[in-house]
Scaffold this active site. Sequence first.
Site, short mmCIF file in Angstrom:
data_model
loop_
_atom_site.label_atom_id
_atom_site.label_comp_id
_atom_site.label_asym_id
_atom_site.label_seq_id
_atom_site.Cartn_x
_atom_site.Cartn_y
_atom_site.Cartn_z
N GLY A 260 0.76 -1.25 0.00
CA GLY A 260 0.00 0.00 0.00
C GLY A 260 0.78 1.28 0.00
O GLY A 260 0.21 2.36 -0.21
N GLU A 298 3.84 -6.88 1.72
CA GLU A 298 3.52 -7.19 0.32
C GLU A 298 3.50 -5.91 -0.54
O GLU A 298 2.45 -5.50 -1.02
CB GLU A 298 2.13 -7.82 0.24
CG GLU A 298 1.97 -9.09 1.01
CD GLU A 298 0.52 -9.57 1.07
OE1 GLU A 298 0.31 -10.77 1.18
OE2 GLU A 298 -0.40 -8.71 1.01
N GLY A 300 3.64 -3.62 -3.73
CA GLY A 300 3.46 -3.77 -5.17
C GLY A 300 3.89 -2.47 -5.83
O GLY A 300 5.02 -2.32 -6.30
N TYR A 341 -8.43 5.94 -11.79
CA TYR A 341 -8.27 6.56 -10.46
C TYR A 341 -7.96 8.05 -10.53
O TYR A 341 -7.72 8.66 -9.49
CB TYR A 341 -7.10 5.91 -9.69
CG TYR A 341 -7.06 4.42 -9.76
CD1 TYR A 341 -8.15 3.66 -9.38
CD2 TYR A 341 -5.92 3.77 -10.20
CE1 TYR A 341 -8.11 2.28 -9.44
CE2 TYR A 341 -5.87 2.38 -10.26
CZ TYR A 341 -6.97 1.65 -9.89
OH TYR A 341 -6.93 0.29 -9.95
N CYS A 372 -10.49 6.21 -28.53
CA CYS A 372 -11.70 6.96 -28.86
C CYS A 372 -12.50 7.37 -27.62
O CYS A 372 -13.69 7.07 -27.52
CB CYS A 372 -12.56 6.14 -29.81
SG CYS A 372 -11.70 5.80 -31.35
N GLU A 373 -11.84 7.99 -26.66
CA GLU A 373 -12.55 8.55 -25.51
C GLU A 373 -11.87 9.84 -25.10
O GLU A 373 -10.64 9.92 -25.10
CB GLU A 373 -12.49 7.58 -24.32
CG GLU A 373 -13.31 6.35 -24.57
CD GLU A 373 -13.69 5.61 -23.31
OE1 GLU A 373 -13.57 6.16 -22.20
OE2 GLU A 373 -14.12 4.46 -23.47
N TYR A 401 0.93 -1.35 -12.25
CA TYR A 401 -0.46 -1.42 -12.68
C TYR A 401 -0.70 -0.86 -14.09
O TYR A 401 -1.83 -0.50 -14.42
CB TYR A 401 -1.39 -0.72 -11.66
CG TYR A 401 -1.33 -1.36 -10.30
CD1 TYR A 401 -1.99 -2.55 -10.04
CD2 TYR A 401 -0.59 -0.79 -9.26
CE1 TYR A 401 -1.92 -3.16 -8.79
CE2 TYR A 401 -0.52 -1.38 -8.01
CZ TYR A 401 -1.19 -2.56 -7.79
OH TYR A 401 -1.13 -3.17 -6.55
#
Length: 443
Positions: A260, A298, A300, A341, A372-373, A401
């Site tokens: 985290g 942990e 990441g 996010y 296309c956004e 990510y």
Amino acid sequence: MALATTAAAPVPPSPDALLGLFPPGTTTAPDGGLRIGGCPVTELAARHGTPALLVDEGALRDRAGRYADGLAARRPDAMVAFASKAFPCTAVYRLLAEEGLGVDVAGGGELALALAAGTDPAQVIVHGNAKTESYLRAAVEAGVGLIVIDNFDDIDRLEHLMAQAPGPRPRAQGVLVRVTPDVRPDTHEAVTTGQRGSKFGLLLPQAREAIARLRASSRLRLDGLHVHIGSQILDTEPFVRAVAAVAELGRFPVYDLGGGLGARYTYDDRPPTVEAYLDALTAAADELLPAGARVIIEPGRSLVAESGVSLYRVVTVKRSGGETFVAVDGGMGDNLEVPLYGQRFEAAVATRVRAPADGAPGERCRVVGRHCESGDVLSAGVYLPDPRPGDLIAVPVTGAYTYSLANNYNAARRPPVVFCRDGRSRPVVRRETYADLMRRDLP
Ligand SMILES: Cc1ncc(COP(=O)(O)O)c(C=O)c1O
């Protein structure tokens, strides 16, 4: 809640401030262009194409070492397990296993990748809030070290699987109970996991019930507790509160305190250093948990984010409605962190970090993708020196990510992953081909 990091820098950053977001050891060549892992970006683009995800291998190894050595120095018999959802690619599993890290997996796919990369199964921690029987069976058969119980169905399924095992009575499977500590850190709500109402883990009363059931089990061995409160957390205090919550549940031989810690994505981000985070976490463990208990963490995002750089080529530059749109050949197909996010990323013209042609501060731009956004924005409000079609754009801090969330929107081919070290580059994942896009189609 949106992340605080979405705001653009009010003034153009200095070249040194910009370089400070790239992997440690990133330099500029005499012509002002970036060198990642000693490799000039122009050469990387020529050899591997764009878009590409570059990984500074030395920086990643250093970061892993800081975590592993730092935790070992503070708590003997501890383990750092790479939360592999942040970058589930066999080369990364292999590299981190070489650095002595364990692995956290969530799902049969990550388990298969970890095992294929040669991770010692005893160092694997199995997660998931919806673990299927086949996933649990694969984990038990592989001999994983720990399975994290998220719910009562996990206990039923595992008991059943262990009872069914053929031959002499199998060893008891080591398990942890995932506790929901009711701690909500200040981060995007999609990545908070430890608050009341979270789909993950068991609140304290249910955790007590699970502990009692597991203590009575002859097939499952309750080793301890697990807690993970969310991602991109820029303050150590919520981690300490989570340790205090699990300490209420009694004394155990193992505590997995999750991941985290946030990464530094922008000029304004000030995440705690790895060392400050470990200091806070182990001080809480020393005070609140049994002295001899094994601590696992942990990480990441904070382990892999800062060693990654996404390299793009500018396709068009459009000045319209008071905005300068710099459109590149990638976007939300290879980086979903912005649309999911609101994570802010900075960006640079990779060949002109040090030497804007006329010394001017640059033009305020919106770096957008090819999809296309309208939400397909990589970086809004960045200052780029005279951006032109054909320029290379480098977006730093993309190691976490992005690979995992990459997709084929607009039938985009997912980019290669290229390890860079000591002036040499080697692709560890190739670019997808159009044939790959059709490989699963049936006539
Ligand atoms: C159980 C668990 N552990 C560790 C992590 C890693 O978190 P981060 O990447 O923020 O360090 C996650 C990510 O969501 C997780 O679900």
